[in-house]
Design a protein around this motif. Structure first.
Motif, PDB file in Angstrom:
ATOM      1  N   ILE A   1       0.855  -1.189   0.000  1.00  0.00           N
ATOM      2  CA  ILE A   1       0.000   0.000   0.000  1.00  0.00           C
ATOM      3  C   ILE A   1       0.896   1.245   0.000  1.00  0.00           C
ATOM      4  O   ILE A   1       2.045   1.192   0.453  1.00  0.00           O
ATOM      5  N   THR A   2       0.369   2.355  -0.517  1.00  0.00           N
ATOM      6  CA  THR A   2       1.136   3.605  -0.563  1.00  0.00           C
ATOM      7  C   THR A   2       1.048   4.306   0.800  1.00  0.00           C
ATOM      8  O   THR A   2       0.135   4.027   1.593  1.00  0.00           O
ATOM      9  N   PRO A   3       1.973   5.246   1.089  1.00  0.00           N
ATOM     10  CA  PRO A   3       1.862   6.039   2.308  1.00  0.00           C
ATOM     11  C   PRO A   3       0.515   6.755   2.409  1.00  0.00           C
ATOM     12  O   PRO A   3      -0.070   6.849   3.486  1.00  0.00           O
ATOM     13  N   GLU A   4      -0.011   7.247   1.279  1.00  0.00           N
ATOM     14  CA  GLU A   4      -1.319   7.929   1.270  1.00  0.00           C
ATOM     15  C   GLU A   4      -2.431   6.990   1.719  1.00  0.00           C
ATOM     16  O   GLU A   4      -3.304   7.362   2.501  1.00  0.00           O
ATOM     17  N   MET A   5      -2.384   5.759   1.227  1.00  0.00           N
ATOM     18  CA  MET A   5      -3.391   4.756   1.600  1.00  0.00           C
ATOM     19  C   MET A   5      -3.305   4.464   3.098  1.00  0.00           C
ATOM     20  O   MET A   5      -4.312   4.331   3.789  1.00  0.00           O
TER      21      MET A   5
END
Length: 211
Positions: free
Chosen positions: A46-50
């Motif tokens: 998962i991305t940091p934003e997610m």
């Protein structure tokens, strides 16, 4: 920079993409978080934003708890980490915390998510993630799992910190190869290696390599 409300809704909107989502480890339902491509094909990234979206409580209707496991060495963790993260860098610590008494959701409609990371999420985080899945598989009758939904934070703390400094405490970033902590690095590496060596005598590591 924080995602604005529309971006968060877009990230968390599962209705249109449920069919396209990968299934969780026990194959009962799609992943609740949007995943992205990563270094290891067998792991879900998962991305940091997610991660920030999920931690902000936007998913409270389906997610009961998110356990963030920071696999870096203690001196790195003390120099700055994601708020609420657990610093578990040895397999025996992870086994003790997660597998001795598995964390189960209070409601069957809710989920417990595990998110692993290290400095870059290239070695230590993925290795620990695989260790948990392997141990979990041996404890349960296939395909049942205590933790069917496990993720890797893509890019690790290095990628997370510059964008989401406010989500970190203290608000700092101490790299593994920091000049002032050479002795600590040697000590912790040795500790991890010694313990891994002991386990390999019992055949665990050979099983892990085949995953």
């Amino acid at each position: 920079t924080f995602c604005n409300h529309t971006e968060i809704e877009k990230l968390l909107d599962t209705s249109e993409s449920d069919q396209d989502r990968e299934l969780i480890g026990d194959f009962t339902k799609p992943c609740v978080l949007s995943t992205v491509e990563g270094k290891h094909q067998d792991l879900k990234y998962i991305t940091p934003e997610m991660m920030v979206s999920a931690l902000s409580g936007q998913l409270h209707h389906v997610v009961e708890r998110i356990v963030v496991i920071d696999c870096r060495y203690p001196y790195e963790f003390e120099g700055g980490h994601i708020k609420g993260a657990l610093n578990l860098y040895q397999e025996e610590q992870v086994e003790e915390y997660l597998l001795r008494t598995p964390i189960a959701p209070l409601s069957p409609d809710h989920r417990v998510l595990l998110v692993f990371h290290c400095e870059f999420s290239s070695e230590r985080g993925p290795r620990m993630c695989r260790f948990v899945r392997e141990r979990d598989r041996t404890m349960n009758e296939y395909p049942n799992l205590h933790y069917p939904e496990i993720y890797i934070l893509k890019g690790g703390y290095k990628e997370f910190f510059p964008h989401f400094r406010m989500q970190c405490e203290p608000q700092g970033y101490r790299p593994m190869h920091h000049q002032d902590f050479k002795e600590d690095l040697r000590k912790f590496r040795l500790k991890s290696r010694t313990w891994a060596g002991e386990r390999s005598k019992r055949g665990l590591y050979s099983r892990l390599k085949k995953l």
